[in-house]
Design an enzyme around this catalytic site. Sequence first.
Site, PDB file in Angstrom:
ATOM      1  N   HIS A  96       4.000  -0.922   7.559  1.00  0.00           N
ATOM      2  CA  HIS A  96       4.359   0.404   7.032  1.00  0.00           C
ATOM      3  C   HIS A  96       5.849   0.413   6.730  1.00  0.00           C
ATOM      4  CE1 HIS A  96       5.142   4.603   6.554  1.00  0.00           C
ATOM      5  NE2 HIS A  96       5.679   4.764   7.747  1.00  0.00           N
ATOM      6  N   HIS A  98       9.084   2.714   4.267  1.00  0.00           N
ATOM      7  CA  HIS A  98       9.419   3.935   3.539  1.00  0.00           C
ATOM      8  C   HIS A  98       9.959   3.543   2.163  1.00  0.00           C
ATOM      9  CE1 HIS A  98      10.034   6.372   7.541  1.00  0.00           C
ATOM     10  NE2 HIS A  98       8.898   5.706   7.509  1.00  0.00           N
ATOM     11  N   TYR A 123      -2.469  -8.384 -10.944  1.00  0.00           N
ATOM     12  CA  TYR A 123      -2.183  -8.677  -9.536  1.00  0.00           C
ATOM     13  C   TYR A 123      -2.227  -7.435  -8.668  1.00  0.00           C
ATOM     14  CZ  TYR A 123      -1.412 -13.593 -10.166  1.00  0.00           C
ATOM     15  OH  TYR A 123      -1.629 -14.927 -10.417  1.00  0.00           O
TER      16      TYR A 123
END
Length: 215
Positions: A96, A98, A123
Amino acid sequence: MNSTLKEQALRAEICETGASLYQRNYTVGTAGNISARLKDGWLITPTDACLGRLTPAQIAKVDLSGKWVNGDKPSKTLALHRAVYDNNPQAQAVVHTHSTHLVALSLAGVWHDQCVLPPLTPYQVMKVGQIPLIPYCRPGDPQVAEQVKLLAASVRGVLLERLGPVLWHESVSQAAFALEELEETARLWLMLINKPEPLSAAALDELYRVFGARW
């Protein structure tokens, strides 16, 4: 590879991946987190840690009940990561960040809530697939984990509104590669004033037949 050596290798891979993402501005400051599955639990980056400055010993380990075993204090997003692992047996790692362009996309407006970007490049289709939007909730809000539980087995990731992408895959590196592909596709989409048409149904079908891609 025995479990101890595997854990050591995963700790190193998490640190290397975090440093790579940080050095190339996919994440900044103390934002983002990375985790990996173990037989007896999970490894996850510490809360409020800089992904660019991690050491293997800092990586938190939690057991299968979620108890903190060693390392620094686990990220507050542990419940989100567990929602993926508990509902997708093939997921071995979660990343994860930002990332700027994906956060910007969530602010500017996504293509569709069920698919934040159209199929623009082969892709993107092959490495990422459809990524749904999770409406804004505060960081660590258990509602996000509840929503991810319903999606974990059918997609490769989600985009958290105002917070950025969460991608899962069969290794830490593969999850990071998928995230990078998604971020670069968002950058392309945002920089184009005249938005291109998505790949055609025939083109998508060919990617499915030749490469086993799913969309």
